[in-house]
Design a protein around this motif. Sequence first.
Motif, mmCIF file in Angstrom:
data_model
loop_
_atom_site.group_PDB
_atom_site.id
_atom_site.type_symbol
_atom_site.label_atom_id
_atom_site.label_comp_id
_atom_site.label_asym_id
_atom_site.label_seq_id
_atom_site.Cartn_x
_atom_site.Cartn_y
_atom_site.Cartn_z
ATOM 1 N N ILE B 150 -5.158 7.085 11.124
ATOM 2 C CA ILE B 150 -3.748 7.366 10.862
ATOM 3 C C ILE B 150 -3.255 6.644 9.616
ATOM 4 O O ILE B 150 -2.092 6.759 9.249
ATOM 5 N N GLY B 151 -4.153 5.872 8.965
ATOM 6 C CA GLY B 151 -3.776 5.215 7.719
ATOM 7 C C GLY B 151 -3.738 3.695 7.781
ATOM 8 O O GLY B 151 -3.208 3.051 6.880
ATOM 9 N N LYS B 152 -4.337 3.114 8.822
ATOM 10 C CA LYS B 152 -4.286 1.652 8.937
ATOM 11 C C LYS B 152 -5.076 0.963 7.817
ATOM 12 O O LYS B 152 -4.620 -0.026 7.245
ATOM 13 N N MET B 153 -6.258 1.494 7.501
ATOM 14 C CA MET B 153 -7.067 0.881 6.447
ATOM 15 C C MET B 153 -6.385 1.037 5.098
ATOM 16 O O MET B 153 -6.314 0.093 4.310
ATOM 17 N N TYR B 154 -5.873 2.222 4.851
ATOM 18 C CA TYR B 154 -5.165 2.460 3.596
ATOM 19 C C TYR B 154 -3.998 1.510 3.450
ATOM 20 O O TYR B 154 -3.726 0.977 2.380
ATOM 21 N N THR B 155 -3.262 1.314 4.535
ATOM 22 C CA THR B 155 -2.102 0.437 4.498
ATOM 23 C C THR B 155 -2.511 -0.978 4.099
ATOM 24 O O THR B 155 -1.900 -1.591 3.216
ATOM 25 N N ALA B 156 -3.570 -1.491 4.736
ATOM 26 C CA ALA B 156 -4.009 -2.856 4.426
ATOM 27 C C ALA B 156 -4.549 -2.944 2.998
ATOM 28 O O ALA B 156 -4.275 -3.918 2.280
ATOM 29 N N LEU B 157 -5.303 -1.938 2.566
ATOM 30 C CA LEU B 157 -5.836 -1.961 1.198
ATOM 31 C C LEU B 157 -4.718 -1.873 0.169
ATOM 32 O O LEU B 157 -4.739 -2.581 -0.851
ATOM 33 N N ALA B 158 -3.739 -1.024 0.430
ATOM 34 C CA ALA B 158 -2.641 -0.855 -0.533
ATOM 35 C C ALA B 158 -1.777 -2.109 -0.602
ATOM 36 O O ALA B 158 -1.347 -2.529 -1.684
ATOM 37 N N MET B 159 -1.526 -2.715 0.554
ATOM 38 C CA MET B 159 -0.739 -3.948 0.549
ATOM 39 C C MET B 159 -1.513 -5.063 -0.151
ATOM 40 O O MET B 159 -0.948 -5.830 -0.936
ATOM 41 N N ASP B 160 -2.816 -5.138 0.117
ATOM 42 C CA ASP B 160 -3.655 -6.154 -0.528
ATOM 43 C C ASP B 160 -3.614 -5.997 -2.041
ATOM 44 O O ASP B 160 -3.453 -6.982 -2.777
ATOM 45 N N ALA B 161 -3.741 -4.765 -2.519
ATOM 46 C CA ALA B 161 -3.726 -4.526 -3.968
ATOM 47 C C ALA B 161 -2.374 -4.927 -4.558
ATOM 48 O O ALA B 161 -2.302 -5.568 -5.618
ATOM 49 N N GLU B 162 -1.289 -4.565 -3.865
ATOM 50 C CA GLU B 162 0.043 -4.904 -4.349
ATOM 51 C C GLU B 162 0.251 -6.426 -4.366
ATOM 52 O O GLU B 162 0.823 -6.982 -5.318
ATOM 53 N N MET B 163 -0.224 -7.092 -3.322
ATOM 54 C CA MET B 163 -0.051 -8.546 -3.255
ATOM 55 C C MET B 163 -0.813 -9.240 -4.381
ATOM 56 O O MET B 163 -0.293 -10.153 -5.032
ATOM 57 N N ARG B 164 -2.022 -8.788 -4.638
ATOM 58 C CA ARG B 164 -2.795 -9.382 -5.730
ATOM 59 C C ARG B 164 -2.106 -9.154 -7.070
ATOM 60 O O ARG B 164 -2.094 -10.035 -7.932
ATOM 61 N N SER B 165 -1.517 -7.953 -7.217
ATOM 62 C CA SER B 165 -0.865 -7.665 -8.495
ATOM 63 C C SER B 165 0.360 -8.553 -8.695
ATOM 64 O O SER B 165 0.801 -8.786 -9.816
ATOM 65 N N ARG B 166 0.918 -9.060 -7.582
ATOM 66 C CA ARG B 166 2.064 -9.970 -7.684
ATOM 67 C C ARG B 166 1.636 -11.433 -7.787
ATOM 68 O O ARG B 166 2.494 -12.318 -7.805
ATOM 69 N N GLY B 167 0.325 -11.671 -7.743
ATOM 70 C CA GLY B 167 -0.140 -13.054 -7.784
ATOM 71 C C GLY B 167 -0.118 -13.754 -6.442
ATOM 72 O O GLY B 167 -0.283 -14.964 -6.360
ATOM 73 N N MET B 168 0.097 -12.979 -5.384
ATOM 74 C CA MET B 168 0.023 -13.568 -4.046
ATOM 75 C C MET B 168 -1.446 -13.737 -3.651
ATOM 76 O O MET B 168 -2.323 -13.049 -4.166
ATOM 77 N N LYS B 169 -1.697 -14.674 -2.734
ATOM 78 C CA LYS B 169 -3.059 -14.869 -2.239
ATOM 79 C C LYS B 169 -3.315 -13.908 -1.087
ATOM 80 O O LYS B 169 -2.649 -14.005 -0.044
ATOM 81 N N SER B 170 -4.249 -13.011 -1.261
ATOM 82 C CA SER B 170 -4.506 -11.990 -0.249
ATOM 83 C C SER B 170 -5.982 -11.609 -0.257
ATOM 84 O O SER B 170 -6.610 -11.557 -1.309
#
Lengths: 333, 333
Positions: B150-170
């Motif tokens: 239903i998109g759980k993996m996509y959600t985690a991957l997309a959030m991870d990518a966004e967090m890294r782009s913000r300089g967050m530790k993920s």
Amino acid sequence: MIETPYLLFLGDAPDQLAAKVAQGIKDWRPENAVGQYRMDGCKADLGLQDMDLLAAKAAGAKTLVIGVANRGGVISPEWKKVLVMALEEGFDLASGLHNLLREEPDLVAVAEATGRALHDVRVPEVEYPIANGVKRTGKRCLAVGTDCSIGKMYTALAMDAEMRSRGMKSTFRATGQTGILITGDGVPLDAVIADFMAGSVEWLTPDNDEDHWDMIEGQGSLFHVSFSGVTMALVHGGQPDALILCHEPTRTHMRGLPGYALPTLEDLRDTALPLARVANPACQVVGISVNTQNLADDDARAYLAKLEADMGLPATDPFRYGAGKLVDALAAI
Amino acid sequence: MIETPYLLFLGDAPDQLAAKVAQGIKDWRPENAVGQYRMDGCKADLGLQDMDLLAAKAAGAKTLVIGVANRGGVISPEWKKVLVMALEEGFDLASGLHNLLREEPDLVAVAEATGRALHDVRVPEVEYPIANGVKRTGKRCLAVGTDCSIGKMYTALAMDAEMRSRGMKSTFRATGQTGILITGDGVPLDAVIADFMAGSVEWLTPDNDEDHWDMIEGQGSLFHVSFSGVTMALVHGGQPDALILCHEPTRTHMRGLPGYALPTLEDLRDTALPLARVANPACQVVGISVNTQNLADDDARAYLAKLEADMGLPATDPFRYGAGKLVDALAAI
């Protein structure tokens, strides 16, 4: 099949609970337990005659059953000496440990040399299907607990025995090593691959007569973070029509998890029932089974009476007071 | 490690969802996907160039990745011909199927003769511990769904990518074959032995910096009777500080379970959050991730706006509209 009767090996069990496999065999198949073998430091005692290998052999024992579990299920070097000697003396070995007998090269070599059998009852020997969720005929009852090791197997065994004595159609369905050692078959659920857990429970409890009850052995607890996934598979794969809530009122924290408090029976009811209704919308909570071994008789009776008043459900300790009250409730639905 | 880049094998996929492994690689590591290999009757299409083995070899592909899953995870005879030819042409094979490459004697024989590697990424290669429930440092986020796929993996991957782009530790923590193929490591949770599921999740998400987030890939659903036990182990083993609710609003029944309706997002919240708080009392539901692929843009935006109003939580489709809103919510706790 495992040859009976058994000599029950208690090893260096750190407490009585660690010997629950042996205790279960002794309580439900006493005719199969000729004696117990305890090592130095053993803190468990079944009240059976202590025997060494030769005495047990003379008393007719055919199989040494490892009736003790330690955390992680490892075969220790101290145990190994006894197991090798048992094979040399002509015993088969049977075990439900994670650490398989067949993984120990010395045991395998001695078993081959002596012609004895190594039974690892916790190893799945069936390729279980993935659960399909299709409604099955017949009825099923599952015991769920506020914690692990709280009396779920006893509850199902006691209810099964009571139902048979009344002429009801009932089958105890074993899902753990003790139950499998007692009944001779079942699903070693905690050793099943994750994806097939619920399917193995469906396989274990197939279509049956409309008035037949599968009394399914519970495992773990929805509130025990180490094993809750196994419990969840039983709740959904078992499609229970009836839940029995199991509790031990004197326990101060979840078994093996200091810092984790036990949930209340109300928490358990309110968590387990909606989850069970996903698979079987007709599911009901029909009774409460309390392990009162740490309460005096008066206290136990008072506790059970208060529970019945508070929760509006029959409550008993089936080991102490019989399972009749719970079977009455089951027969009424 | 699996040699890249890949030729993605879609076989005779019956629908697009069956090719979600390949889709995930293509979406998150497009540089590793030189093309797709489709057999007659294949109903999936990644929009990559269709290639035969020779063309893919010429384009630099090193490994044929089985990017399709069928129910039960079996390697069909039709696939086998292609896999053998791929080995002969110099490809390694990588697979996340239940039916292991290494269980197929012909594949093993050809791989040995040609010196090629067989990678079964779903096979656990670690002896995981039993979960101990001890609180770990750092923060963890888990996506839970009303259904599987239903998109759980996509959600985690997309959030991870966004967090890294913000300089967050993920760190994205893979728990399934696709995630493992994408990241190169993780826990193949659905192939883990039942007793060790929650422990494997603890192992995957160890102590970390206080401001580090593990973005844990979800599996199954608490409401999917075939796989709910796996989900339960993630909820308890993962000790999530934050839950993301995942949903697909046009699905008419639970995947693979005709007759089982999807729960509402409210049901999911009210079921998952109390269970998660057993392991982490501070856990919060922070947002909603909706797979809107079957809705027009206007409809999707209206649906998300209504959800936000009804549930008081940020709601988006991270694949379509970005994960920023969900990461904002995570950063705020």
